[in-house]
Write an enzyme that holds these catalytic residues in place. Structure first.
Site: not given
Ligand code: NAD
Ligand code: UDP
Length: 318
Positions: A37, A66, A150
């Protein structure tokens, strides 16, 4: 005022969700470990009086901050790397956040008698043999490959949701998200739309992997956010898995051509090796979302790409 936790709040979807919920008058506690992020998202959210940020790994044994929070109404569990570039760079962390992290958030949901939406993915279908994919299709995932961390991590995350729902009656909804995009994606995120748009605007080669005949169905971020918020609100979604995506399917090569045309770019389209286990086709069947949520996407691919291109272009000219 509703008290809502969003994990992954510094990420692409988490940030956009937080902004939308804040504009509706909710109180947001955003959690992120800032692994994929962006701090700049947190800086923008911090300007809002009803937003609190906690830097925390959701898998941590010590969730003390939390445990201090009282009266949580809702939890959106989004934390997880989502781009193949990042989940392959952090494979163990990806498994942990979707299993241990999901269990931690389910425990919190149970303790507060709250509701939770878990963001799963179309990747649970692997390289699908059924097309389009319905929620009852059980998938074709390779456990022995680079995407397994994943795909299987998310599948196990869903199992934790099932167990907490069936054994403890926890109010949980699972959203299987198909490829979502907007200019909110990091420039270096590695996902196809941010790559192609950035390459086209800069006049660099547009990198199609394989022959580009593989397909995806892209959903604009506003439509995805609206859907997951409807899931949270809707009691009929309790204990359900629902596909969220845009059924408008396009091949990767045609996507490259469309982005080149919409950006008026002189970039060449080049072909690079196809990554291992790259799914050949993907398109959601959204009948269940239509029926339970009365939801379907409103933003066409062309309109969504125009919006995305405009924002990326203005960020380059600033
Ligand atoms: P992203 O990588 O932009 O955001 C994920 C966020 O989670 C990041 O800010 C990261 O720092 C945080 N994170 C990761 N591991 C962590 C942990 N252990 N503790 C706290 N924070 C943590 O991804 P996104 O595209 O925003 O996706 C968000 C969710 O949606 C994910 O679960 C992803 O699998 C799901 N998703 C997204 C898409 C898409 O097209 N964007 C498609 C399918 C599923
Ligand atoms: N892709 C591509 N060029 C890129 C990035 C991705 O051709 O620069 C392809 C990738 O091989 C896949 C599709 O675009 O077939 C979508 O990739 P992305 O990483 O966005 O998401 P996925 O659906 O594979 O998780």
């Amino acid at each position: 005022m509703k008290k809502i936790i969003i994990t992954g709040v510094a990420g692409f979807l988490g940030y956009q969700l937080a902004e939308t919920l804040l504009s509706e008058g909710c109180c947001i506690i955003g959690i992120d470990n800032l692994s994929t992020g962006r701090m700049q998202n947190i800086v923008k959210l911090n300007a809002h009086p009803n937003f609190t940020f906690i830097k925390l790994d959701v898998c941590s044994d010590n969730l003390f901050p939390l445990k201090e929070i009282t009266d949580i109404d809702q939890i959106y569990h989004l934390a997880s790397p989502a781009s193949p570039k990042y989940y392959q760079q952090y494979p163990f962390e990806t498994i942990e956040i979707n299993t241990i992290g999901t269990k931690n958030m389910l425990e919190l949901t149970k303790t507060h008698n709250a509701k939770m939406v878990y963001l799963s993915t179309s990747e649970v279908y692997g390289d699908p043999e059924i097309h389009p994919q319905t929620e009852d299709y059980r998938g074709n995932v390779n456990t022995w490959g680079p995407r397994a961390c994943y795909d299987e991590g998310k599948r196990l995350g869903e199992v934790f949701c099932y167990l907490y729902h069936s054994l403890f009656g926890v109010n949980i909804k699972v959203a299987r998200i198909f490829n979502t995009y907007s200019a909110g994606l990091r420039n270096d995120d590695g996902r196809v739309i941010s790559n192609f748009v950035n390459q086209a605007i800069k006049g660099e080669e547009i990198t199609v992997y394989g022959d580009g005949s593989q397909s995806r169905s892209f959903c604009y971020v506003d439509d995805t956010i609206r859907a997951i918020m409807l899931m949270m609100k809707n009691d009929a979604a309790n204990g359900e898995i629902i596909n969220i995506g845009n059924p408008n399917e396009i091949t990767v090569l045609n996507l490259a051509k469309l982005i080149k045309e919409l950006t008026n770019s002189s970039s060449d389209i080049v072909f690079l090796p196809l990554p291992k286990d790259d799914p050949k086709q993907r398109r959601p069947n959204i009948d269940k979302a239509k029926k339970i949520l009365d939801w379907e996407p409103k933003v066409s691919l062309e309109e969504g790409l125009r919006r995305t291109i405009n924002v990326y272009k203005s960020s380059f000219s600033n």
